[in-house]
Design an enzyme around this catalytic site. Sequence first.
Site, PDB file in Angstrom:
ATOM      1  N   LYS B  96       0.888  -1.173   0.000  1.00 15.95           N
ATOM      2  CA  LYS B  96       0.000   0.000   0.000  1.00 15.95           C
ATOM      3  C   LYS B  96       0.917   1.211   0.000  1.00 15.95           C
ATOM      4  O   LYS B  96       1.574   1.513   0.997  1.00 15.95           O
ATOM      5  CB  LYS B  96      -0.904   0.001   1.236  1.00 15.95           C
ATOM      6  N   GLY B 157      -8.285   9.291   9.105  1.00 12.38           N
ATOM      7  CA  GLY B 157      -8.651   9.440  10.511  1.00 12.38           C
ATOM      8  C   GLY B 157      -9.675  10.516  10.790  1.00 12.38           C
ATOM      9  O   GLY B 157     -10.011  10.756  11.944  1.00 12.38           O
ATOM     10  N   GLY B 185     -10.864   7.990   5.847  1.00 11.24           N
ATOM     11  CA  GLY B 185     -11.923   8.972   6.086  1.00 11.24           C
ATOM     12  C   GLY B 185     -13.280   8.398   6.433  1.00 11.24           C
ATOM     13  O   GLY B 185     -14.183   9.138   6.811  1.00 11.24           O
ATOM     14  N   ASN B 206      -9.767   1.772   9.432  1.00 10.80           N
ATOM     15  CA  ASN B 206      -8.929   1.582  10.613  1.00 10.80           C
ATOM     16  C   ASN B 206      -9.501   2.321  11.814  1.00 10.80           C
ATOM     17  O   ASN B 206     -10.121   1.735  12.692  1.00 10.80           O
ATOM     18  CB  ASN B 206      -7.481   1.995  10.324  1.00 10.80           C
ATOM     19  N   THR B 207      -9.339   3.652  11.815  1.00 14.99           N
ATOM     20  CA  THR B 207      -9.696   4.435  12.992  1.00 14.99           C
ATOM     21  C   THR B 207     -11.159   4.247  13.407  1.00 14.99           C
ATOM     22  O   THR B 207     -11.466   4.179  14.605  1.00 14.99           O
ATOM     23  CB  THR B 207      -9.422   5.928  12.728  1.00 14.99           C
TER      24      THR B 207
END
Lengths: 65, 257
Positions: B96, B157, B185, B206-207
């Site tokens: 990535k 994030g 996002g 993720n976040t």
Amino acid sequence: MNIEVNGERREVRAGDLAAALEELGFADAVLATAVNGAFVPAGERAAAMLAEGDRLEILAPMQGG
Amino acid sequence: MLTFYDVPVRSRLLLGTARYPSPAILAEAVRSSGTEVVTVSLRREAAGERAGQAFWSLVRELGVRVLPNTAGCHTVKEAVTTAHMAREVFGTRWIKLEVIGEEDTLQPDVFGLVEATRILCAEGFEVFPYTTEDLTVAERLTAAGCRVLMPWGSPIGSGHGLNNLFGLKALRARFAQVPLIVDAGIGVPSHAAQALELGFDAVLINTAVSQAADPARMAGAFAHAVSAGREAFLAGPMEPRDMAVPSSPVVGTALLS
């Protein structure tokens, strides 16, 4: 000789990268190395001679997004 | 079936491994997400702590494929060197590719991204470029050899969801045959469902999971949202209209006044 390991000044007796990793406590660790910003593959560590002031980066798997 | 560089994947949810309250909670979240691909990074290892070794054991036990990132790289050289190191450590050609251009938004430096992509594709890497929705950049990336694109939804994030719907729709339409993963996002499962409804192939979260009060539960919620969004896309959503259209039949309405 004095080298920089992950941003910290360290003194090592080893002359090559493979021996330095062992001396620094990374003998059996899963990691990748770079000297002065250039990647040194695992197979080339024993032949990679270190010099005074070299910057060694020792990187390992870490959490990431 | 969806494939990333000829690797078939059933789950359309990719999960980041950062910022979880504990390794055990990360493991729970991975399991309840049903993901087959998690992102990982490389960082400095301290000999005494061996944090990286413990993390790597955990990931290997989870039995998922890893997608290493070049997060934190700001130059082509840093990104390419990190990719070389990741290939050796993780034993995968997948990368990535992130080349960060701007600190406040973590917007990709698309010029550096294209340059690094050319170098890495020529060396046999299978590049997942973290990019914007810009069509020209996407064109350059696919010309360089990318067979997957990862456009951002909004800044990493931030949790703002899909910030530029028009641009993302145009990207989907223009690159109909390229697997597109919305990366960055996404804040809540409805954002992920929306991405899949628009025809995006997958999302990387993720976040939104790791910072939820209950990450494992949120990972499950995202799994449902991704499935629902995909099903909705396949079912063919209706076109929005500006005016009301009665859903009950008008013919045969009783005269009761």
